[in-house]
Write an enzyme that holds these catalytic residues in place. Structure first.
Site, PDB file in Angstrom:
ATOM      1  N   TYR A   1       0.835  -1.207   0.000  1.00  0.00           N
ATOM      2  CA  TYR A   1       0.000   0.000   0.000  1.00  0.00           C
ATOM      3  C   TYR A   1       0.869   1.257   0.000  1.00  0.00           C
ATOM      4  CZ  TYR A   1      -3.853  -3.159   1.263  1.00  0.00           C
ATOM      5  OH  TYR A   1      -4.784  -4.163   1.283  1.00  0.00           O
TER       6      TYR A   1
ATOM      7  N   LYS B   1       6.528 -13.806   4.105  1.00  0.00           N
ATOM      8  CA  LYS B   1       6.790 -14.667   2.941  1.00  0.00           C
ATOM      9  C   LYS B   1       8.263 -14.488   2.559  1.00  0.00           C
ATOM     10  CE  LYS B   1       5.076 -17.458  -0.286  1.00  0.00           C
ATOM     11  NZ  LYS B   1       4.448 -18.779  -0.020  1.00  0.00           N
TER      12      LYS B   1
ATOM     13  N   ASP C   1       1.078 -18.322   3.954  1.00  0.00           N
ATOM     14  CA  ASP C   1       0.134 -19.349   3.489  1.00  0.00           C
ATOM     15  C   ASP C   1      -0.161 -20.356   4.604  1.00  0.00           C
ATOM     16  OD1 ASP C   1       2.827 -19.717   2.987  1.00  0.00           O
ATOM     17  OD2 ASP C   1       2.580 -20.583   0.996  1.00  0.00           O
TER      18      ASP C   1
ATOM     19  N   ASP D   1      -4.392  -7.339   6.053  1.00  0.00           N
ATOM     20  CA  ASP D   1      -5.724  -7.012   5.537  1.00  0.00           C
ATOM     21  C   ASP D   1      -6.496  -8.307   5.249  1.00  0.00           C
ATOM     22  OD1 ASP D   1      -7.879  -5.730   4.432  1.00  0.00           O
ATOM     23  OD2 ASP D   1      -6.801  -4.813   2.773  1.00  0.00           O
TER      24      ASP D   1
ATOM     25  N   ASP E   1      -9.729 -10.427   7.632  1.00  0.00           N
ATOM     26  CA  ASP E   1     -11.084 -10.791   7.192  1.00  0.00           C
ATOM     27  C   ASP E   1     -11.301 -12.302   7.348  1.00  0.00           C
ATOM     28  OD1 ASP E   1     -11.420  -8.125   6.474  1.00  0.00           O
ATOM     29  OD2 ASP E   1     -12.528  -8.610   4.653  1.00  0.00           O
TER      30      ASP E   1
HETATM   31 MG    MG Z   1     -10.143  -5.147   4.681  1.00  0.00          MG
END
Ligand code: MG
Ligand code: NAI
Length: 325
Positions: free
Chosen positions: A120, A164, A195, A219, A223
């Site tokens: 980001y 990673k 992962d 992020d 979720d």
């Molecule tokens: Mg989100």
């Protein structure tokens, strides 16, 4: 509610279910006796439709001027040149730590997400044939997010650094920086590939205490964690910087259920509890969190949890338990 010593809280309801769940959070704060002075700021799609901009410089200044921000959710305007309002607030106020606790009757873990860089970074370009985004990781930002994660891990069992690094050089720096901080702070720590972390969150979430990771991984994993807990509507978050903070449920504006009075307010109420803790009222925060837990356990559940309560009924139940505690 305002009075001597009242903290100024910028309140952004936003769009869709944002204003509905923020109203619940404010009702619970009032019932808990929170000394806050709300300053309402209109930001988001409704504002964009009316004026062509989703957030002005003056709005940003108003947010900055308050002690902290309570945020609902906003709908992304259908504008190809739209710059994310939340990303802008996070960047301008340097809200570098995104803290997301996940709690249910069986589970209790926290995801700490670096909030300012990684994929980001905003350093990207695109033409018709090729697009690229630069994944920026710095030692400074990795160390400060690791410090924040260690603060939260102290007294809990362990820190899990999610990365990673087997593929990405940028994550080698992230992993090394976090490991050094954890060693210096004497916080027990392990590392895990992202992962594997995604798999373990589903198959064995009880093994986690505090996870720390980079922006995009955090992020996505948060979720996923919300799904493991039972609903996006249950989960709260804090975006914390050096001297500013923004508190918001992790869900979006949920246009599919907006205006129906059935949005789950628990995530927004828990975000308000996190806000009171940050404002120096840990006892009040604990009372609010306890009341939410009791209301849910008593069956005060919205349809996303398989219940038939509306937003107002759940809020009423939480306020009721607040008086008992
Ligand atoms: Mg989100
Ligand atoms: P969403 O989180 O709004 O909804 C995803 C699903 O979860 C929907 O089925 C929704 O009904 C359900 N849901 C979410 N919160 C709930 C709650 N409190 N109670 C019951 N059910 C709930 O994500 P979606 O649909 O991808 O995005 C909708 C809009 O929100 C988009 O414009 C998106 O850009 C924006 N958004 C804003 C965020 C923010 O302001 N922080 C975060 C995520 C998305």
């Amino acid at each position: 509610m305002s009075g001597r010593g009242a903290k100024k809280v910028a309140v952004v309801g936003g769009d869709g279910i944002g204003p509905e769940v923020v109203e619940s959070a404010l009702a619970v704060l009032r019932a808990a006796g929170a000394e806050i002075e709300p300053v309402f700021v209109e930001i988001g799609l409704v504002r964009w439709k009316r004026t062509g901009i989703a957030m002005s410089e003056e709005d940003l200044a108003a947010l900055e001027e308050c002690d902290c921000i309570l945020f609902g959710a906003i709908t992304t305007p259908p504008d190809p040149n739209y710059r994310s309002v939340l990303l802008r607030i996070r960047r301008e106020l340097d809200l570098y730590a995104n803290i997301r606790p996940f709690q249910s009757e069986k589970l209790d873990f926290i995801i700490v997400r670096e909030n300012t860089e990684g994929l980001y970074s905003g350093r990207e370009e695109m033409d018709d044939e090729q697009a690229q985004t630069v994944r920026v990781i710095t030692r400074r930002c990795s160390e400060r997010i690791a410090e924040k994660a260690c603060d939260l891990a102290a007294g809990r069992r362990k820190l899990t650094i999610v990365h990673k690094a087997n593929v990405l050089k940028s994550d080698r720096l992230f992993l090394k920086s976090c490991q050094e901080v954890a060693a210096r702070r004497a916080v027990p720590c392990e590392e895990m590939l992202v992962d594997a972390a995604a798999y373990n969150l589903v198959t064995n979430p009880g093994r986690f205490d505090v996870l720390v990771t980079t922006n995009l991984f955090g992020d996505i994993l948060s979720d996923e964690a919300a799904g493991v807990i039972g609903s996006l509507g249950l989960c709260a978050s804090a975006n914390i910087g050096t001297d500013h903070a923004l508190f918001e449920p992790i869900h979006g504006s949920a246009p599919d259920i907006a205006g129906k009075g059935i949005a789950n307010p628990a995530g927004a109420i828990r975000s308000a509890a996190m806000m009171m803790r940050w404002l120096g009222e840990p006892e009040m925060a604990g009372r609010i969190e306890g009341a939410v837990q009791k209301a849910l356990a008593s069956g005060a559940k919205t349809p996303d949890l398989g219940g038939s309560f509306g937003t107002a009924q759940v809020t009423h139940a939480v306020v009721g338990y607040l008086k008992e505690i």
